[in-house]
Structures are given as structure tokens and as C-alpha cells.
Design an enzyme around this catalytic site. Structure first.
Site: not given
Length: 564
Positions: A50, A82, A123, A125, A195, A447, A473
Site C-alpha cells: 500500500c 492492516d 494504507c 489509516k 488493496c 478488524e 475490514s
């Protein structure tokens, strides 16, 4: 008024000679001290695909800022992965990292009296963390998303990281062998980028575009495509223009713009995490926003996009057919978007969308026409009941069964639940309860992708419900309910559930109910005792002491006596 409104405090006058001496050592010359100083918060990291491409984007933005007449200064901020920490104790640090990112950007920008901030993130956050900081700072600001990963391919189907999580469940259920699992693992992540489905990262990048704090069309670009690098450079130029115009973050972050962002998230079929993050960003911007606003908007906005996890396509497919601007234009034409909201470009939303076609291309089905949506209403429903007096979030698309009443299977940690699923102890009709995983109880509100993917992989996605005071997630789908508040750690009703109790999840009635008498609940509540904290030192201990309820965004700077 000069463009260096803030940085002049450290660059002007004889008394600031020591300050200038240090700045000369990092590249400032005689003619640079009157230029605006622009921070570039760089989340580059080789921890995760990411963020692995962010350094190059930060460099392109830095060069563009310099060419436009600003003085860029790059500084680092953190990320955690994550996907890599999922299902482990490490996941407790994920939501914590949102606060660390926000605090670190705010700290550096204010300490160095920067005139503007460009943040580069990838990513999950990174996006809300940067936006929280921008909202607090209220200076000219822009976000550059690192871009989405391209899909992997195996046996004629597109793969994402969620494909691998689900394959673990399939392997445990005996539906695939170890070789098949390994091949899916090898092919799922073919390069850099976040992702690929409409998971949390792509959801939040899209929300930021809707809020007006990133460039139009930038939120669905592939990380490895040249247009992403060009967009990063253009973002630097636009930020310098915004500094000259004194166009600050809160001019974009208004009540109307948050309504726009929620509408876009609903139309895209985005992540449940958008609820948590948009509440937190709004709080930082001092904009009134509640969890019930999501339900109000959900009821009038259809799901227009057929995107993973519950759909068929990924973000690069959406980009190919018009991206977020195409979706926003359709919402605007339907009267579901505020066209007068300002963007960081200086144009309104309506002006930005003026040249976007009214309808998506006819030869595709990634974006559905408005008269034939994927679902007639949004997918992120706010449920209430005696199990969630403050509310909770259910993702109700991609499921055949919209209600379930069944026996509770109670677990006080994610790991216990995952073991039960993988060993075949969860049966059709069960309602899985994972508790003491909330913001305070986890702490960190992990998550639950590993358990939910295992349920899907085991073929139980349409017959098992799952509720938790943790999160999900963006890759999760099924009959799942998260963000249950009040959480178990503070004595919420979820702490009182006993094995075998009857629980009802009803998406249409927006109900989450423990079917136990009030008298029995009162007896259990009187006997309940809070658990000792899991951590007494370090960042998790500090977070558990400070964090608010999930229904308020799980923020760490809301203090006793402060109204919602």
C-alpha cells in the site's frame, strides 16, 4: 498579505537569524525565506505494498511545489499494515495508528509553522489520519492517495488480498488443497498499491475526493500508472495555488461536504470503516455529524457500483469507466449531492463535474444506471436495540439472508472465535458474538476479517450472523454487525450475552436485539464487573484511557462533559 502567513514567524527579522541558519543547511537560499513553507507528510514504507510507492509520489509533489514557488519540506509519518497484522495482536495498533498519524502531522506542521500541508498515504489509516490533522490545522491542505493495486489473476478470475483470507477458510473446510491455497497466495498481490476492491483504503480515498481535498479523478488511479505520478505533481501545484488564495481545509470540510462524502460511500458500496472515520474527521473539523446521519442518507442513496468485496469488480475497473467523478455526476443529477461545495482546486463540485457525462458508458456494468441500481438503498445500515443502545453498523449488501434469529456463540477474543470456525464448531443458524474487542476493550477495535473470511470460506456466509464491538475490514461481507456500542469493556449489553441466548439481527427493521427479559438483563448487569485493563503501560494503555465510543468516531481528544 504575503503567502508565508505562518512561516514568517520563523523566517523574518534579525531575531530569527538562528532559525534561518538552520534552514540554510537544508537547502534554503537568500530568496527562499519569503516563500511559503509547505510540508510534505510522506507515509512511504516497505512494510506494505500500500505504501511502497509513496516515496516517488512525494518526490514528484515536492518538485512541483518548488517549481510553483513554494519551499517543500518532507517529513515522515507512520503506517501499519492492516492486511499483515490482521488476526494477530498487532491489529490492536491499527486504529491507534490513525491517531498517531494525525497527531504527528499536526505536531510537525504547527511546530515548524508550515503554511500548507500535502499528505501522501496509502494504507487504510493513512487517509483518515491525514484528514483529521488537516481538519485540526485548518490551513491549505491536499491529500495524495498512493493508488490502488492492480488485481491478481489465477485460473481466469481476479484476485485481491481478501481472496487469500477466504481461501484459508476454504482450505480449512477441505474445499481446496494446500497447493491451491499457495497459488492463490502467490498471485493475489502482483505489485504496489492499496488493496484493490472497494475496501477501506479505496473507500476513504473516494470519500476524500468527495470532500474536495484531493484532485478529481485521483482516488481510483492505479499506483503503478504514470497518471498517478502526474496527479501527485499537479496536487503540489494546486496546493501552492490554495496557499496564495488562503483556501483552508475547513472551507471544504462543511456539513454539506460530509453529506456528499457519505452519499458517495453509499453509492460505491464502501467500507463500514467510513462511518468511524468520517465521524472522527467531522469532529476534528468541528462539524456536527452523528451516526444517525448515515442512516438518513442511506435511505435515499442507491448502491450504483458492483465492486468487491460483495460485488465483482475492483477499483481499477471503476476508474476505467469514469471513476468517482462519474458516480458523483449521477448523484448530482439526481439531487443527492450538494453541487455548491468548494474543492481545493477553487472550483465547486458542480464546476468540477460540469464536463463529466451524465451517464456511464453503455458497454459496461461496473456502474449501474440510476434507474437500475445494484440496490435501491445504501448498504451501511445503522441498527439499534437493547444490544446497541448507541447504535452499530451493519453491511447489508451481498447477502441473501437479511435477518437471523439464532443461538449466541460467545467469544471474548477474536482468536477464540477463529479457532472455533476453523475447527467446524460453528453451525448454520448460529449468531457469533465477539466481544471485548472495542476501542477500550481490545484495546484498538481490531478488524474481524479473519473470522468473517473463514465463515465465508467455510460456506456459512448466508447462514451465520456475527456481531462484535470490534470493527470489520473493508473486505468483509455477509450478515455482520460491527461497532456495537456501548462496548463490552464499559458494560454494554454485549457484555451480558451468555452462550445459547437468542439474538436477532434484522437488517430491514434495523434491529439488533438480545431476546432476554429486562428482569434477567438487570440481574446480569448487577452482577457484571469490569475487567482489569489488558495493558497498563505503553501506547495501548494510553489509548484505552483516552478513546471515545465507536458511535462518536473512536477519537482520543473528546473529554468528559463534551457534548456529542
Amino acid at each position: 498579505m504575503s503567502d508565508n502567513r505562518r512561516s514568517r514567524m520563523i523566517t523574518e527579522g534579525p531575531q530569527r537569524s538562528p532559525n534561518r541558519a538552520m534552514l540554510r543547511a537544508v537547502g534554503f537560499g537568500d530568496n527562499d525565506f519569503t516563500k511559503p513553507i509547505v510540508g510534505v507528510a510522506n507515509g512511504h514504507s516497505t512494510l506494505t505494498p500500500c505504501n511502497a510507492g509513496l516515496g516517488a509520489l512525494a518526490a514528484r509533489a515536492e518538485a512541483a511545489i518548488r517549481a510553483a514557488g513554494g519551499m517543500p519540506q518532507i517529513f515522515g509519518t507512520i503506517t501499519v499494515s492492516d492486511g499483515i497484522s490482521m488476526g494477530t495482536e498487532g491489529m490492536k495498533y491499527s486504529l491507534v495508528s490513525r491517531e498517531v498519524i494525525a497527531d504527528s502531522i499536526e505536531t510537525v506542521v504547527n511546530a515548524q509553522r508550515m503554511d500548507g500541508i500535502l499528505a501522501v498515504g496509502g494504507c487504510d489509516k493513512n487517509m483518515p489520519g491525514a484528514l483529521i490533522a488537516m481538519a485540526r490545522l485548518d490551513i491549505p491542505a491536499i491529500f495524495v492517495y498512493g493508488g490502488t493495486i492492480k488485481p491478481g489473476h489465477y485460473k481466469g478470475r481476479d484476485l485481491t488480498i481478501v481472496s487469500v483470507f477466504e481461501a484459508v477458510g476454504e482450505y480449512s473446510a477441505g474445499r481446496i488443497d494446500e497447493h491451491e491455497l499457495l497459488e492463490i497466495e502467490r498471485h493475489a498481490c502482483p505489485g504496489v498499491g492499496s488493496c484493490g476492491g472497494m475496501y477501506t483504503a479505496n473507500t476513504m480515498s473516494s470519500a476524500i475526493e468527495a470532500l474536495g481535498l484531493s484532485l478529481p479523478g485521483s482516488s481510483t488511479m492505479a499506483a503503478e500508472d504514470e497518471e498517478k505520478a502526474i496527479s501527485a505533481a499537479r496536487s503540489g501545484e494546486v496546493l501552492v495555488e490554495a496557499i496564495r488564495a488562503n483556501r483552508t481545509a475547513r472551507q471544504m470540510l462543511t456539513r454539506k461536504s460530509f453529506e456528499n462524502a457519505i452519499a458517495v460511500v453509499m453509492a460505491l458500496g464502501g467500507s463500514t470503516n467510513a462511518v468511524l472515520h468520517l465521524l472522527a474527521i467531522a469532529y476534528a473539523a468541528n462539524v456536527p455529524l452523528t451516526i444517525d446521519d448515515f442512516e438518513t442518507i442511506r435511505q435515499r442513496v442507491p448502491v450504483l457500483c458492483d465492486l468487491k468485496p460483495s460485488g465483482r469488480y475492483v477499483a481499477t475497473d471503476l476508474h476505467r469507466v469514469g471513476g468517482v467523478p462519474q458516480v458523483m455526476k449521477m448523484l448530482l443529477n439526481a439531487g443527492l449531492l450538494h453541487g455548491d461545495c468548494m474543492t481545493i482546486t477553487g472550483q465547486t463540485i458542480a464546476e468540477v463535474l460540469a464536463d463529466v457525462p451524465d451517464e456511464p458508458p453503455a458497454d459496461q456494468d461496473v456502474i449501474r444506471p440510476f434507474h437500475k441500481p445494484l440496490y435501491p438503498q445504501g448498504h451501511l445500515a445503522i441498527l439499534r436495540g437493547n444490544l446497541a443502545e448507541e447504535g452499530c453498523v451493519a453491511k447489508i449488501t451481498g447477502i441473501k439472508q437479511r435477518s437471523i434469529t439464532g443461538p449466541a456463540r460467545v467469544f471474548d477474543a477474536e482468536e477464540e472465535c477463529l479457532e472455533a470456525i476453523l475447527s467446524g464448531k460453528i453451525k448454520p443458524g448460529d449468531v457469533v458474538v465477539i466481544r471485548y474487542e472495542g476501542p477500550k476493550g481490545g484495546p484498538g477495535m481490531r478488524e474481524m476479517l479473519a473470522p468473517t473470511s473463514a465463515i465465508i470460506g467455510a460456506g456459512l456466509g448466508d447462514s451465520v450472523g456475527l456481531i462484535t464491538d470490534g470493527r470489520f475490514s473493508g473486505g468483509t461481507y455477509g450478515l455482520v454487525v460491527g461497532h456495537v456500542a456501548p462496548e463490552a469493556a464499559v458494560g454494554g449489553t454485549i457484555a451480558l450475552v451468555e452462550e445459547g441466548d437468542s439474538i436477532t439481527i434484522d437488517a430491514d427493521a434495523r434491529l439488533l436485539q438480545l431476546n432476554v427479559s429486562d428482569e434477567e438483563l438487570a440481574r446480569r448487569r448487577a452482577a457484571w464487573q469490569p475487567r482489569p485493563p489488558r495493558y497498563t503501560r505503553g501506547v495501548l494503555a494510553k489509548y484505552a484511557r483516552l478513546v471515545s465510543s465507536a458511535s462518536l468516531g473512536a477519537v482520543t481528544d473528546r473529554f468528559d462533559g463534551e457534548s456529542a
